[in-house]
Design a protein around this motif. Structure first.
Motif, short mmCIF file in Angstrom:
data_model
loop_
_atom_site.label_atom_id
_atom_site.label_comp_id
_atom_site.label_asym_id
_atom_site.label_seq_id
_atom_site.Cartn_x
_atom_site.Cartn_y
_atom_site.Cartn_z
N GLN A 16 -26.66 8.98 -26.17
CA GLN A 16 -25.85 8.83 -27.39
C GLN A 16 -24.51 8.18 -27.07
O GLN A 16 -24.06 7.26 -27.76
CB GLN A 16 -25.59 10.20 -28.04
CG GLN A 16 -26.73 10.77 -28.83
CD GLN A 16 -26.30 11.99 -29.64
OE1 GLN A 16 -26.60 12.11 -30.80
NE2 GLN A 16 -25.58 12.91 -29.02
N VAL A 17 -23.86 8.67 -26.01
CA VAL A 17 -22.55 8.16 -25.65
C VAL A 17 -22.65 6.71 -25.20
O VAL A 17 -21.85 5.86 -25.63
CB VAL A 17 -21.93 9.03 -24.52
CG1 VAL A 17 -20.60 8.45 -24.08
CG2 VAL A 17 -21.76 10.48 -24.99
N ILE A 18 -23.64 6.41 -24.36
CA ILE A 18 -23.79 5.05 -23.85
C ILE A 18 -24.10 4.07 -24.98
O ILE A 18 -23.50 2.99 -25.08
CB ILE A 18 -24.90 5.00 -22.78
CG1 ILE A 18 -24.46 5.78 -21.54
CG2 ILE A 18 -25.22 3.55 -22.41
CD1 ILE A 18 -25.54 5.91 -20.49
N SER A 19 -25.02 4.44 -25.87
CA SER A 19 -25.38 3.54 -26.97
C SER A 19 -24.22 3.33 -27.93
O SER A 19 -24.03 2.23 -28.45
CB SER A 19 -26.60 4.08 -27.71
OG SER A 19 -26.35 5.36 -28.25
N SER A 20 -23.43 4.38 -28.14
CA SER A 20 -22.27 4.24 -29.02
C SER A 20 -21.22 3.31 -28.41
O SER A 20 -20.67 2.44 -29.09
CB SER A 20 -21.67 5.62 -29.29
OG SER A 20 -20.53 5.52 -30.12
N LEU A 21 -20.95 3.49 -27.12
CA LEU A 21 -19.97 2.63 -26.45
C LEU A 21 -20.45 1.18 -26.43
O LEU A 21 -19.66 0.25 -26.64
CB LEU A 21 -19.73 3.13 -25.02
CG LEU A 21 -18.99 4.47 -24.90
CD1 LEU A 21 -18.93 4.91 -23.44
CD2 LEU A 21 -17.58 4.38 -25.49
N SER B 118 -33.27 17.13 -29.38
CA SER B 118 -33.65 15.90 -28.67
C SER B 118 -34.09 14.82 -29.66
O SER B 118 -33.78 13.63 -29.49
CB SER B 118 -34.78 16.18 -27.68
OG SER B 118 -34.32 16.98 -26.60
N ILE B 119 -34.81 15.23 -30.69
CA ILE B 119 -35.22 14.28 -31.73
C ILE B 119 -33.98 13.69 -32.41
O ILE B 119 -33.91 12.49 -32.69
CB ILE B 119 -36.13 14.97 -32.76
CG1 ILE B 119 -37.45 15.39 -32.09
CG2 ILE B 119 -36.39 14.07 -33.97
CD1 ILE B 119 -38.35 16.24 -32.97
N VAL B 120 -33.00 14.55 -32.67
CA VAL B 120 -31.76 14.09 -33.32
C VAL B 120 -31.01 13.11 -32.42
O VAL B 120 -30.59 12.03 -32.87
CB VAL B 120 -30.86 15.30 -33.64
CG1 VAL B 120 -29.53 14.83 -34.20
CG2 VAL B 120 -31.55 16.23 -34.63
N PHE B 121 -30.83 13.47 -31.15
CA PHE B 121 -30.07 12.62 -30.24
C PHE B 121 -30.76 11.27 -30.04
O PHE B 121 -30.11 10.22 -30.00
CB PHE B 121 -29.89 13.30 -28.89
CG PHE B 121 -29.03 14.54 -28.93
CD1 PHE B 121 -28.46 15.01 -30.11
CD2 PHE B 121 -28.79 15.27 -27.77
CE1 PHE B 121 -27.68 16.15 -30.16
CE2 PHE B 121 -28.00 16.41 -27.78
CZ PHE B 121 -27.44 16.86 -28.98
N ALA B 122 -32.10 11.30 -29.91
CA ALA B 122 -32.84 10.04 -29.78
C ALA B 122 -32.72 9.23 -31.07
O ALA B 122 -32.58 7.99 -31.03
CB ALA B 122 -34.31 10.34 -29.48
N GLY B 123 -32.75 9.91 -32.21
CA GLY B 123 -32.62 9.23 -33.49
C GLY B 123 -31.29 8.51 -33.64
O GLY B 123 -31.24 7.42 -34.22
N PHE B 124 -30.23 9.10 -33.10
CA PHE B 124 -28.92 8.46 -33.19
C PHE B 124 -28.92 7.10 -32.52
O PHE B 124 -28.45 6.11 -33.09
CB PHE B 124 -27.86 9.36 -32.55
CG PHE B 124 -26.49 8.73 -32.47
CD1 PHE B 124 -25.67 8.69 -33.57
CD2 PHE B 124 -26.05 8.15 -31.29
CE1 PHE B 124 -24.41 8.10 -33.51
CE2 PHE B 124 -24.80 7.56 -31.20
CZ PHE B 124 -23.98 7.53 -32.32
N SER B 125 -29.46 7.04 -31.30
CA SER B 125 -29.51 5.76 -30.59
C SER B 125 -30.42 4.78 -31.32
O SER B 125 -30.11 3.58 -31.40
CB SER B 125 -29.99 5.98 -29.15
OG SER B 125 -29.08 6.81 -28.43
N CYS B 126 -31.54 5.26 -31.84
CA CYS B 126 -32.44 4.39 -32.62
C CYS B 126 -31.76 3.88 -33.88
O CYS B 126 -31.97 2.73 -34.30
CB CYS B 126 -33.72 5.14 -32.97
SG CYS B 126 -34.78 5.52 -31.57
N TRP B 127 -30.94 4.72 -34.48
CA TRP B 127 -30.23 4.35 -35.70
C TRP B 127 -29.27 3.18 -35.44
O TRP B 127 -29.17 2.25 -36.25
CB TRP B 127 -29.47 5.56 -36.24
CG TRP B 127 -28.58 5.30 -37.40
CD1 TRP B 127 -28.95 4.85 -38.63
CD2 TRP B 127 -27.16 5.50 -37.44
NE1 TRP B 127 -27.84 4.75 -39.45
CE2 TRP B 127 -26.73 5.15 -38.74
CE3 TRP B 127 -26.23 5.96 -36.52
CZ2 TRP B 127 -25.39 5.22 -39.12
CZ3 TRP B 127 -24.89 6.05 -36.90
CH2 TRP B 127 -24.49 5.67 -38.19
N LEU B 128 -28.58 3.21 -34.29
CA LEU B 128 -27.67 2.12 -33.95
C LEU B 128 -28.43 0.80 -33.79
O LEU B 128 -27.96 -0.26 -34.20
CB LEU B 128 -26.92 2.45 -32.65
CG LEU B 128 -25.88 3.57 -32.74
CD1 LEU B 128 -25.28 3.84 -31.37
CD2 LEU B 128 -24.78 3.24 -33.74
#
Length: 271
Positions: free
Chosen positions: A31-36, A99-109
């Motif tokens: 999540q952090v890496i994809s956001s950065l 885990s589904i939520v955290f993976a979803g965040f990166s997929c959302w980006l």
């Protein structure tokens, strides 16, 4: 002949698998890496005040709450990993929907860049479903979590609460932006009416979950943050009616939380 020995039953629950907690930590870092990476690339999603956005999109600095969510998620995942922590089975159970939520965040980006119109809404819906499942598990296990060390209790409730509060409001805004990207009006009678309906839906969602969680403070604060910044966004766009509707949703959500917490803490009547 000697009697056959029966296996001893110690009453100890089977060991919980460690892989959900390991996966949770990996995805929290993701999540952090994809956001950065998204911010460094200056992608569409991270560009504030994009043209054509509906007025009820929260004001640009409101999205800084994602940084808080990412940090809390990472801290909880680090704490939940070791076997020696209390309630290993509960931590592993919570790790699955999170885990589904955290993976979803990166997929959302990624979806916001590849196909931002409706894919983002679908991804957000999956994230919200995961968050509600995690909330259900945590609420069911209130007594067990109450025995955790204070920092751990703080982490789990604030991680799930803030993530859920912001996401259950943001999915409504995401729906609005997707409709606008599909050609729906964002002004005029139909545009304003549609956004009023979205604000009503967001408020109703917040009220239902606030009541369900007995006024969980982190959830309430995040939902109120979303409604407050939506009101500011609408006011900044010159849409007084939408700003007033978002402010009304804020007041209704806050009042519901106060009532729910008073009821939750009220002593049982004496016989």
């Amino acid at each position: 002949m000697p009697a056959l020995q029966q296996p001893l039953h110690t009453g100890t629950a089977p060991s919980a698998p460690a892989w959900p907690r390991v996966l949770l930590l990996v995805l929290a870092v993701g999540q952090v890496i994809s956001s950065l990476a998204s911010q460094a690339a200056g992608t569409e999603l991270t560009t504030p005040d994009r043209p054509g956005e509906p007025p009820i999109v929260p004001i640009s600095w409101a999205f800084s709450i994602w940084g808080v969510i990412e940090l809390l998620s990472l801290l909880y995942a680090v704490w939940a990993l070791p076997d020696r922590r209390p309630d290993k089975r509960l931590r592993s159970e919570l790790a699955v929907p999170l885990s589904i939520v955290f993976a979803g965040f990166s997929c959302w980006l990624v979806a916001a860049e590849v196909e931002p119109v409706w894919t983002t809404v679908v991804v957000f819906a999956v994230m919200v479903a995961g968050l509600l499942k995690a909330l259900q598990i945590a609420l069911r296990s209130r007594a067990a979590i109450a025995k955790w060390p204070r920092p751990a209790r703080w982490l789990i409730w604030w991680t799930i609460g803030i993530y859920s509060g912001w996401s259950t409001m943001a999915i409504w805004i995401n729906l609005t932006t997707s409709m606008a990207a599909s050609g729906a009006p964002v002004s005029g009678t139909w545009g304003i009416s549609g956004q009023l309906a979205v604000l009503a839906g967001a408020t109703a969602t917040a009220v239902v979950i606030v009541r369900w969680t007995n006024g969980l403070v982190p959830y309430t604060l995040a939902a109120c943050w979303a409604l407050t910044t939506a009101a500011l966004g609408a006011a900044d766009a010159g849409e007084t009616l939408l700003a007033a509707a978002a402010a009304a949703g804020l007041c209704i959500t806050a009042a519901t939380a106060v009532h729910a917490r008073r009821h939750f803490r009220a002593p049982a009547p004496r016989p």
